[in-house]
Design an enzyme around this catalytic site. Sequence first.
Site, PDB file in Angstrom:
ATOM      1  N   LYS A 128      58.669  94.552 -77.677  1.00  0.00           N
ATOM      2  CA  LYS A 128      59.232  95.288 -76.531  1.00  0.00           C
ATOM      3  C   LYS A 128      60.745  95.081 -76.416  1.00  0.00           C
ATOM      4  CE  LYS A 128      56.635  93.350 -73.334  1.00  0.00           C
ATOM      5  NZ  LYS A 128      55.846  92.429 -74.181  1.00  0.00           N
ATOM      6  N   ARG A 184      53.732  93.622 -64.606  1.00  0.00           N
ATOM      7  CA  ARG A 184      52.821  92.771 -65.387  1.00  0.00           C
ATOM      8  C   ARG A 184      51.409  92.789 -64.803  1.00  0.00           C
ATOM      9  NH1 ARG A 184      56.653  90.384 -68.830  1.00  0.00           N
ATOM     10  NH2 ARG A 184      55.883  88.423 -69.648  1.00  0.00           N
ATOM     11  N   ARG A 230      60.312  82.697 -83.725  1.00  0.00           N
ATOM     12  CA  ARG A 230      61.454  83.578 -83.441  1.00  0.00           C
ATOM     13  C   ARG A 230      62.581  82.803 -82.764  1.00  0.00           C
ATOM     14  NH1 ARG A 230      58.922  87.843 -78.915  1.00  0.00           N
ATOM     15  NH2 ARG A 230      58.698  86.293 -77.288  1.00  0.00           N
ATOM     16  N   ARG A 254      63.180  80.115 -77.317  1.00  0.00           N
ATOM     17  CA  ARG A 254      62.603  80.085 -75.983  1.00  0.00           C
ATOM     18  C   ARG A 254      61.613  78.931 -75.875  1.00  0.00           C
ATOM     19  NH1 ARG A 254      60.612  86.082 -74.440  1.00  0.00           N
ATOM     20  NH2 ARG A 254      59.115  84.786 -73.335  1.00  0.00           N
ATOM     21  N   ARG A 282      49.961  82.877 -72.646  1.00  0.00           N
ATOM     22  CA  ARG A 282      50.625  84.149 -72.318  1.00  0.00           C
ATOM     23  C   ARG A 282      49.770  85.335 -72.755  1.00  0.00           C
ATOM     24  NH1 ARG A 282      56.023  82.988 -75.203  1.00  0.00           N
ATOM     25  NH2 ARG A 282      56.509  85.182 -74.824  1.00  0.00           N
TER      26      ARG A 282
HETATM   27  P1  AMP Z   1      58.941  87.793 -71.206  1.00  0.00           P
HETATM   28  O1  AMP Z   1      60.342  87.510 -71.623  1.00  0.00           O
HETATM   29  O2  AMP Z   1      58.744  89.198 -70.734  1.00  0.00           O
HETATM   30  O3  AMP Z   1      57.940  87.390 -72.256  1.00  0.00           O
HETATM   31  O4  AMP Z   1      58.656  86.872 -69.937  1.00  0.00           O
HETATM   32  C1  AMP Z   1      58.724  85.463 -70.015  1.00  0.00           C
HETATM   33  C2  AMP Z   1      58.062  84.844 -68.803  1.00  0.00           C
HETATM   34  O5  AMP Z   1      58.760  85.263 -67.612  1.00  0.00           O
HETATM   35  C3  AMP Z   1      56.614  85.247 -68.572  1.00  0.00           C
HETATM   36  O6  AMP Z   1      55.708  84.461 -69.316  1.00  0.00           O
HETATM   37  C4  AMP Z   1      56.485  85.018 -67.059  1.00  0.00           C
HETATM   38  O7  AMP Z   1      56.374  83.644 -66.759  1.00  0.00           O
HETATM   39  C5  AMP Z   1      57.840  85.489 -66.546  1.00  0.00           C
HETATM   40  N1  AMP Z   1      57.849  86.944 -66.235  1.00  0.00           N
HETATM   41  C6  AMP Z   1      58.584  87.909 -66.844  1.00  0.00           C
HETATM   42  N2  AMP Z   1      58.373  89.106 -66.278  1.00  0.00           N
HETATM   43  C7  AMP Z   1      57.460  88.900 -65.299  1.00  0.00           C
HETATM   44  C8  AMP Z   1      56.819  89.749 -64.358  1.00  0.00           C
HETATM   45  N3  AMP Z   1      57.050  91.091 -64.325  1.00  0.00           N
HETATM   46  N4  AMP Z   1      55.943  89.191 -63.492  1.00  0.00           N
HETATM   47  C9  AMP Z   1      55.704  87.870 -63.488  1.00  0.00           C
HETATM   48  N5  AMP Z   1      56.257  87.003 -64.352  1.00  0.00           N
HETATM   49  C10 AMP Z   1      57.136  87.507 -65.253  1.00  0.00           C
END
Ligand code: AMP
Length: 218
Positions: A14, A89, A128, A162, A173
């Site tokens: 994404k 989400r 990554r 990360r 996740r």
């Molecule tokens: P991502 O970079 O999109 O993989 O997000 C990393 C982490 O941020 C996720 O595992 C959640 O803990 C938090 N996070 C990101 N976007 C959301 C969202 N829309 N709702 C809730 N938690 C989020």
Amino acid sequence: MTNLMLLGPPGAGKGTQAKEIATRHGLIQLSTGDMLRAAVSAGSEIGRHVKEIMAKGELVPDAVVIEIISERMDAPDCKGGVILDGFPRNLVQAAALDKVLEEKKRKLDAVIELKVDDNQLIQRIVGRFTCAKCGEGYHDRFKRPKVRGVCDICQSIEFTRRPDDNADTVNKRLMVYYRETAPLLGYYFCKGTLRSVDGMAPIAEVAKEIDKVLGGTK
Ligand code: AMP
């Protein structure tokens, strides 16, 4: 104005595709994950609140992300359109987004699902890393810098990983994705906005498929 959403599990690409589309179509990438990580790095109140939750691979409270996204969309640079990456989400966030878009007189032109092979997700995520300066993404096995330890784009020698990209957290996740986020595919299918592309194809091909979807929304 074009407003898009990318949907797919962690590791589906994404972020990579959002950056590609943003550059080519003059849209702004709105990644709640990036915004939350920036808050954690800055040590802000929100950052302190969400740090542990993110490290565990759980979702941060809906109210936090809904407010962040709603505010960010009002910034002048978002006038030409946005790409939602990592938001919503769950169904509560999706309903809140509908309301926010209505209030802001925007509409969602397309929700693009990046379809991927689950078996490959974990190895795509674990390994990554990104350039600490320009944010270019790399992978220990699939995309190493041309010169070892030097960013292809900006020649920086500093990289970051990360903290939630480890095998244990990735499993969590993925579970959260299938429990909370995957139902959104049905939600947007019923609204008639869902389009699916093969996320396993090379990056440039996925981008071309997304372009085709974009062409159809104009
Ligand atoms: P991502 O970079 O999109 O993989 O997000 C990393 C982490 O941020 C996720 O595992 C959640 O803990 C938090 N996070 C990101 N976007 C959301 C969202 N829309 N709702 C809730 N938690 C989020």
